[in-house]
Design an enzyme around this catalytic site. Structure first.
Site, mmCIF file in Angstrom:
data_model
loop_
_atom_site.group_PDB
_atom_site.id
_atom_site.type_symbol
_atom_site.label_atom_id
_atom_site.label_comp_id
_atom_site.label_asym_id
_atom_site.label_seq_id
_atom_site.Cartn_x
_atom_site.Cartn_y
_atom_site.Cartn_z
ATOM 1 N N ARG A 121 21.786 23.852 44.780
ATOM 2 C CA ARG A 121 21.823 23.226 43.432
ATOM 3 C C ARG A 121 22.472 24.105 42.379
ATOM 4 O O ARG A 121 22.227 23.966 41.191
ATOM 5 C CB ARG A 121 20.422 22.815 42.984
ATOM 6 C CG ARG A 121 19.763 21.841 43.931
ATOM 7 C CD ARG A 121 18.624 21.092 43.282
ATOM 8 N NE ARG A 121 18.043 20.166 44.241
ATOM 9 C CZ ARG A 121 17.050 20.470 45.061
ATOM 10 N NH1 ARG A 121 16.512 21.669 45.030
ATOM 11 N NH2 ARG A 121 16.600 19.576 45.898
ATOM 12 N N LYS A 143 35.546 23.035 35.017
ATOM 13 C CA LYS A 143 35.804 21.800 35.775
ATOM 14 C C LYS A 143 36.047 22.201 37.222
ATOM 15 O O LYS A 143 36.938 23.011 37.505
ATOM 16 C CB LYS A 143 37.040 21.073 35.248
ATOM 17 C CG LYS A 143 36.773 20.212 34.039
ATOM 18 C CD LYS A 143 37.994 19.357 33.743
ATOM 19 C CE LYS A 143 37.804 18.537 32.498
ATOM 20 N NZ LYS A 143 39.039 17.796 32.137
ATOM 21 N N GLU A 185 51.811 24.043 31.962
ATOM 22 C CA GLU A 185 50.506 24.065 31.280
ATOM 23 C C GLU A 185 50.564 24.986 30.054
ATOM 24 O O GLU A 185 49.900 24.740 29.051
ATOM 25 C CB GLU A 185 49.392 24.498 32.238
ATOM 26 C CG GLU A 185 49.200 23.590 33.463
ATOM 27 C CD GLU A 185 48.334 22.344 33.224
ATOM 28 O OE1 GLU A 185 48.074 21.997 32.055
ATOM 29 O OE2 GLU A 185 47.931 21.714 34.226
ATOM 30 N N LYS A 227 41.989 27.248 24.944
ATOM 31 C CA LYS A 227 41.108 26.462 25.820
ATOM 32 C C LYS A 227 39.645 26.828 25.589
ATOM 33 O O LYS A 227 38.772 25.960 25.554
ATOM 34 C CB LYS A 227 41.487 26.650 27.291
ATOM 35 C CG LYS A 227 40.614 25.784 28.206
ATOM 36 C CD LYS A 227 41.220 25.470 29.542
ATOM 37 C CE LYS A 227 40.294 24.532 30.309
ATOM 38 N NZ LYS A 227 40.789 24.186 31.637
ATOM 39 N N GLU A 237 33.792 17.091 27.752
ATOM 40 C CA GLU A 237 34.893 16.151 27.482
ATOM 41 C C GLU A 237 34.418 14.821 26.921
ATOM 42 O O GLU A 237 34.731 13.754 27.428
ATOM 43 C CB GLU A 237 35.726 15.947 28.759
ATOM 44 C CG GLU A 237 37.120 15.406 28.437
ATOM 45 C CD GLU A 237 38.062 15.423 29.636
ATOM 46 O OE1 GLU A 237 38.283 16.510 30.206
ATOM 47 O OE2 GLU A 237 38.563 14.354 29.989
ATOM 48 N N ARG A 241 38.208 17.737 24.207
ATOM 49 C CA ARG A 241 38.669 18.377 25.450
ATOM 50 C C ARG A 241 39.692 17.509 26.187
ATOM 51 O O ARG A 241 40.541 18.022 26.914
ATOM 52 C CB ARG A 241 37.483 18.700 26.370
ATOM 53 C CG ARG A 241 37.944 19.441 27.606
ATOM 54 C CD ARG A 241 36.810 20.064 28.410
ATOM 55 N NE ARG A 241 37.363 20.749 29.558
ATOM 56 C CZ ARG A 241 36.696 21.560 30.356
ATOM 57 N NH1 ARG A 241 35.425 21.792 30.132
ATOM 58 N NH2 ARG A 241 37.288 22.135 31.380
ATOM 59 N N ASN A 245 44.395 17.190 28.567
ATOM 60 C CA ASN A 245 44.980 16.353 29.613
ATOM 61 C C ASN A 245 46.305 15.724 29.202
ATOM 62 O O ASN A 245 46.739 14.740 29.814
ATOM 63 C CB ASN A 245 44.000 15.242 29.995
ATOM 64 C CG ASN A 245 42.958 15.750 30.960
ATOM 65 O OD1 ASN A 245 43.276 16.458 31.905
ATOM 66 N ND2 ASN A 245 41.715 15.411 30.713
ATOM 67 N N HIS A 248 48.632 14.346 31.822
ATOM 68 C CA HIS A 248 47.918 14.304 33.104
ATOM 69 C C HIS A 248 47.700 12.882 33.622
ATOM 70 O O HIS A 248 47.587 12.692 34.827
ATOM 71 C CB HIS A 248 46.572 15.025 32.990
ATOM 72 C CG HIS A 248 46.700 16.527 32.955
ATOM 73 N ND1 HIS A 248 47.462 17.186 32.022
ATOM 74 C CD2 HIS A 248 46.166 17.496 33.749
ATOM 75 C CE1 HIS A 248 47.384 18.499 32.245
ATOM 76 N NE2 HIS A 248 46.614 18.704 33.279
ATOM 77 N N HIS A 252 48.868 12.752 37.146
ATOM 78 C CA HIS A 252 47.960 12.533 38.287
ATOM 79 C C HIS A 252 48.440 11.345 39.118
ATOM 80 O O HIS A 252 48.326 11.362 40.355
ATOM 81 C CB HIS A 252 46.536 12.272 37.787
ATOM 82 C CG HIS A 252 45.822 13.521 37.341
ATOM 83 N ND1 HIS A 252 44.622 13.499 36.687
ATOM 84 C CD2 HIS A 252 46.146 14.835 37.481
ATOM 85 C CE1 HIS A 252 44.224 14.743 36.425
ATOM 86 N NE2 HIS A 252 45.139 15.567 36.893
ATOM 87 N N HIS A 265 51.261 20.293 40.843
ATOM 88 C CA HIS A 265 50.515 19.760 39.701
ATOM 89 C C HIS A 265 51.270 19.997 38.389
ATOM 90 O O HIS A 265 51.453 19.074 37.583
ATOM 91 C CB HIS A 265 49.133 20.420 39.663
ATOM 92 C CG HIS A 265 48.297 20.001 38.497
ATOM 93 N ND1 HIS A 265 47.783 18.733 38.365
ATOM 94 C CD2 HIS A 265 47.904 20.685 37.384
ATOM 95 C CE1 HIS A 265 47.106 18.657 37.228
ATOM 96 N NE2 HIS A 265 47.159 19.832 36.617
#
Ligand code: NAD
Ligand code: GLY
Length: 364
Positions: A121, A143, A185, A227, A237, A241, A245, A248, A252, A265
């Site tokens: 956990r 993330k 980026e 960041k 997010e 935040r 993206n 993205h 993506h 990416h």
């Protein structure tokens, strides 16, 4: 500055340092300060381990160290591979006080971080990013996760690392194409929040391509500071935040449609940012001159200008699986100016349709 510098990401009792500079893996006291656990599982891959595992192992001497070396590639960023890391943790009889150390690019970091989030956990993990992309983005902010054939990064968790150790010297061995992908980026930060940094990049992009150490450390530090501030304000997010993206949602879709690993990416994000700029211009938000500046900088960084012809319907299908979709509406990060981004679902769908037809094609 070219000596090591430390930023802190301010998340209360989960705050952590981001140490940036050359030669950190050989600096035992730096490694000790970031990795405190006695029992450590180092996760890396078949490309990075032969290059950079030895100095890390030496710096960790005296601990109980196990290693889990994964196959290289975005196509291996899967739930099955997370299972392999979890198996390694169990086989090494790691307890809750262990630490997972991710040595590699964003793929290793996302996989190792997700395994750390799941094991017992949640156990500690430390990011030791070795690509430019990972040093400016994926190692910071918690993330973690993996891809699904139906969409990029669909399975994952927010789980913050306990430290980020960015040895900029590791970038010496990074292939040219990967360096360029990381620059996408870097440019993103200028576009979303910092027009001054965008202008600095226009002056210094060749220094970064030449891996000039002071320029690299300056840019990495600035991106991480940007960041860190955004994540501190909006860790999960709920709002701001999402600006990280930019490019993205389009990117993506390109990565998933082309098959994970065929477009890098950062390359997909670069094209996605060009598409977001074009869409912003068509909405009358961004001037044509700024679209030209964005295209020119991405081109000088050696990034691809145009998306593959995946077709409008396929692009929309994949974009509808994006995590920013709300009430069935595709929300996009768009630009009001260089240095000012906004998240919106408030645009005429016909504008998105025509942008897609003109860029990815009416049909595949
Ligand atoms: P990557 O991890 O695949 O690394 C790129 C390539 O460079 C790989 O072949 C790797 O083995 C190799 N490599 C890494 N370091 C090297 C070094 N120092 N010398 C030589 N080769 C080296 O790709 P990436 O661009 O680092 O990361 C992309 C991934 O990051 C994507 O999966 C993306 O979704 C994810 N990402 C996550 C976040 C986040 O917030 N978690 C943010 C951005 C991107
Ligand atoms: N790379 C986007 C984020 O970390 O939020």
């Amino acid at each position: 500055m070219t000596e090591a510098g430390t930023l802190t990401i301010d998340l209360g009792d989960r705050s952590y340092p981001i140490v940036i500079g050359p030669g950190l893996l050989a600096a035992r006291e730096r490694v000790d300060a970031c990795i405190r656990a006695r029992d450590v599982l180092v996760v890396s891959n078949q490309t990075v381990a032969p290059l950079w595992l030895a100095p890390l192992r030496a710096a960790l001497a005296g601990r109980r160290i196990s290693e889990c070396i994964l196959p290289d590639g975005e196509e291996h960023k899967t739930l099955a591979i997370v299972g392999r890391v979890l198996d390694a943790l169990v086989e090494a009889r790691m307890n809750r006080d262990c630490a997972v150390v991710a040595l590699g690019g964003g793929v290793v970091g996302d996989i190792a971080g997700f395994a750390a989030a799941c094991y017992q956990r949640g156990v500690d993990y430390v990011q030791v990013p070795t690509t430019l992309l990972a040093q400016v983005d994926s190692s910071v902010g918690g993330k973690t996760g993996v891809n699904h054939p139906g969409g990029k990064n669909l399975i994952g968790a927010f789980h913050q690392p306990v430290a980020v150790l960015s040895d900029t010297g590791t970038l010496d061995t990074l292939p040219e194409r990967e360096l360029r992908a990381g620059l996408a980026e870097v440019i993103k930060y200028g576009l979303i929040r910092d027009a001054g940094f965008f202008a600095w990049l226009e002056e210094h992009i060749e220094d970064l391509l030449a891996r000039e150490p002071a320029a690299l450390v300056y840019a990495i530090r600035l991106c991480c500071a940007c960041k860190a501030a955004i994540v501190a304000r909006d860790e999960h997010e709920r709002g701001e935040r999402a600006l990280l993206n930019l490019g993205h949602t389009f990117g993506h879709a390109i990565e998933a449609a082309a098959g994970y690993g065929s477009w890098l990416h950062g390359e997909a994000v670069a094209v996605g940012m060009t598409m977001a700029a074009e869409m912003s211009a068509r909405l009358g938000w961004l001037g044509r001159r700024d679209v030209g500046r964005i295209r020119a900088l991405l081109q000088r960084a050696g990034l691809p200008p145009d998306p593959p012809r995946l077709g409008r319907a396929r692009a929309l299908e994949l974009m509808r699986m994006d995590k920013k979709v709300a009430s069935g509406r595709i929300r996009l990060v768009l630009l009001e100016a260089i240095g000012r981004a906004t998240l919106t679902g408030d645009y005429p769908p016909a504008v998105l349709d025509s942008l897609l037809e003109d860029t990815v094609g009416k049909v595949a």
